[in-house]
Design a protein around this motif. Sequence first.
Motif, short mmCIF file in Angstrom:
data_model
loop_
_atom_site.label_atom_id
_atom_site.label_comp_id
_atom_site.label_asym_id
_atom_site.label_seq_id
_atom_site.Cartn_x
_atom_site.Cartn_y
_atom_site.Cartn_z
N GLY B 33 0.86 -1.19 0.00
CA GLY B 33 0.00 0.00 0.00
C GLY B 33 0.88 1.22 0.00
N GLY B 34 0.42 2.33 -0.51
CA GLY B 34 1.25 3.52 -0.59
C GLY B 34 2.33 3.33 -1.62
N ALA B 35 1.94 3.38 -2.86
CA ALA B 35 2.91 3.23 -3.94
C ALA B 35 3.95 4.33 -3.84
CB ALA B 35 2.21 3.30 -5.27
N GLY B 36 5.14 4.07 -4.34
CA GLY B 36 6.22 5.04 -4.28
C GLY B 36 6.03 6.12 -5.31
N ALA B 37 5.50 7.27 -4.91
CA ALA B 37 5.35 8.38 -5.85
C ALA B 37 6.64 9.17 -5.86
CB ALA B 37 4.19 9.27 -5.41
#
Lengths: 270, 118
Positions: B33-37
């Motif tokens: 969860g929380g893709a690496g932007a």
Amino acid sequence: MSDAIISAKQVSQKSGNTYLLKNINIEIYPGQHWIVFGNNGSGKTTLLNVLAGYLKPSSGELYFLNDLYSPNTIYQIYQNIGFVSSSFFDQCFSHETALEIVLSGITGMLSVPFDITAKDVRKAKHILKQFHLYDKMDFPYDLLSKGQRQCVLIGRALMSKPSLLILDEPTSGLDIVFRSKIISTIEALCASSVITILFVTHHANEISSCFENAMLIRDGEIFAFGKTINIFSDQVLSEYFNTPVKCSWKNDNVSIRMYNQPLDLSGIMY
Amino acid sequence: MLTQEMKSRSERCCCRYCGSKLAIHVVIFNQYGGAGAELYCPNCNKIEFGTEPAIYTAAKDFVDEMDFSHYFNLEDNERTYQLNIAKVCDILSWGGKSLGWLDKNGLKYPTENNEVVL
């Protein structure tokens, strides 16, 4: 509460109906140095990607210093694990410079943080100098040779002073000079610091006694684990490869010899 | 993690190498969860934290007017030209942070191009 730096409990990874990893239970303790050995396709890289936090297992639990891998802890885990895997990072980096990539290791993310300090930059440049890449620090990643890229990734992994270093075939594709440099560097890390190291290889000649523990992976499962000197023996390896194997130790390095039937090329070649 | 700072930089900043506007590139490198932007330059095809446009303009003009080259041992081409501009951007940014006129929210004081110099 466990003293293990990483522990995996019944970890499995599926792709469709195929198990890439099956019921992995391991505990790695601080200061240990492990060889992870196996044939192509045995699950070594999958295991490392899971342990490094870049692949979420289909089932099971993973703990890093007793913290469950989760969205709340994963970024902190990245800072504490130095991960070297060209198969992974070649998909992430292309035109970023060597210095930028090494500096990105501070946070474990892929970019350089805004608030880097002069000390961070000096450290990154010092690391690049050790790898004889000081004059290449502004070169884009895709213009570096394979060996240089591996060195950059190792430098990146060391930036945050990780508790655990995970190296996925760091000498893959390297010439003899670079391979020797990297192996020497890793052996020096084993000897001189308390960093925990997991080193994946399928080259027997990279296994030395500085890695006191070893695990054999076969078909996604842990076939055997224990002291390297016990694992790399005639009996264990013969069972692992399903063929007679002669294993010997010389000058702290292992040598494996086996007899294999040549491929049947009749009708193709002659 | 996509932060407000990242969004703000993508709207305000430009690439240090080519001056193009930045984008937010979602590099999905973990599945927790929380893709690496990450900030990204679509023109250069690289992860790029960027710089203030005024800094880029000044850096580009310095390289052009002074024939500045930090990479004199590299072939004289567009790539080397962009590397030189990025190097001057870094120098100006470093100076800005040290002297207190630049922080992660941008320039603290209004700027204007000095036509006499440029």
